[in-house]
Write a protein that holds these residues in place. Structure first.
Motif, short mmCIF file in Angstrom:
data_model
loop_
_atom_site.label_atom_id
_atom_site.label_comp_id
_atom_site.label_asym_id
_atom_site.label_seq_id
_atom_site.Cartn_x
_atom_site.Cartn_y
_atom_site.Cartn_z
N GLY A 269 -17.20 49.32 46.40
CA GLY A 269 -18.59 49.73 46.20
C GLY A 269 -18.76 51.23 46.32
N GLU A 270 -19.86 51.75 45.78
CA GLU A 270 -20.14 53.20 45.87
C GLU A 270 -20.09 53.59 47.35
OE1 GLU A 270 -20.34 55.45 43.56
OE2 GLU A 270 -20.28 53.98 41.92
N ASN A 271 -19.53 54.74 47.65
CA ASN A 271 -19.44 55.27 49.03
C ASN A 271 -18.63 54.38 49.97
OD1 ASN A 271 -21.20 57.36 48.23
ND2 ASN A 271 -22.95 56.01 48.58
N SER A 272 -17.77 53.53 49.43
CA SER A 272 -16.96 52.69 50.32
C SER A 272 -15.91 53.54 51.04
CB SER A 272 -16.27 51.57 49.52
OG SER A 272 -15.64 52.09 48.37
N THR A 273 -15.53 53.09 52.23
CA THR A 273 -14.51 53.82 53.00
C THR A 273 -13.12 53.40 52.52
OG1 THR A 273 -14.33 52.09 54.66
CG2 THR A 273 -15.99 53.80 55.06
#
Ligand code: IMP
Length: 198
Positions: free
Chosen positions: A93-97
């Motif tokens: 997902g967007e901004n996933s770590t």
């Protein structure tokens, strides 16, 4: 900044560290885009590494008079239909770590009853002298290995803790940064580019 300054179109601290280390013995200084006030990166809307690298390079070149280098890279796993591929940075997902992305890879392998799989990292590096440069220099590097649920090491970034290069019993996150640079997809692609820039 002087004439030999090249702007690096990236906001990824792991990549920036590796690339600055590759450039350290050369006459060019590589300056991250944030140092000239560019915080946002281009949207990576293409489906290939090379097109995304060009998008990133042109975006930054449109905002500076300096030459620009951009790199697009990712992990490719045949048994997952080449995923995460160009979505490596945002697989979960967007901004996933990094950890969330690793978990998604391992989860998807588990669904296929696998706890490891052949895999490779790909890097495509692009150099342009201006946003309309008709002859971009493009270089490619790859490193082949295995991704494994045996996660280990704290060096590097991204998927390094689950990637065992062929012939190594250690992950990329367990080996020294200089060793990683000497064998990695990024090291190979950037050294090929440097050979031309020199
Ligand atoms: P992008 O090129 O900025 O779209 O992101 C590349 C993504 O691929 C990174 O955020 C990592 O998830 C992954 N990746 C690329 N190179 C490496 C590497 O050397 N080690 C671990 N992960 C990497």
């Amino acid at each position: 900044m002087n004439n030999e300054t090249i702007i690096f179109s990236s906001g990824n601290p792991g990549k920036i560290k590796e690339v600055q280390s590759i450039f350290k013995d050369f006459e060019f200084s590589i300056v991250p885009q944030s140092n000239i006030g560019i915080q946002k990166s281009a949207e990576e809307t293409a489906c290939t590494f090379v097109e995304n690298a060009l998008l990133k390079a042109r975006y930054v070149a449109s905002k500076t008079d300096h030459s620009v280098i951009a790199e697009d890279s990712g992990l490719v796993i045949d048994l997952l239909d080449n995923e995460p591929g160009v979505f490596s940075a945002r697989y979960a997902g967007e901004n996933s770590t990094d950890q969330e992305n690793i978990n998604k890879v391992l989860e998807n392998l588990k669904q296929k009853n696998l706890n490891q799989s052949p895999a490779k990292f790909i890097a495509v590096v692009v150099y342009i002298s201006n946003p309309n440069d008709p002859i971009p220099i493009i270089k490619h590097g790859e490193i082949i290995g295995t991704v494994s649920s045996k996660c280990s090491g704290t060096n590097g970034f991204g998927y390094d803790p689950i990637f065992y290069p062929d012939g190594s019993t250690k992950t990329l996150a367990e080996i020294a940064p200089e060793i990683k640079n000497s064998i990695s997809h990024r090291g190979i692609a950037f050294r090929a580019l440097l050979d031309i820039l020199k």
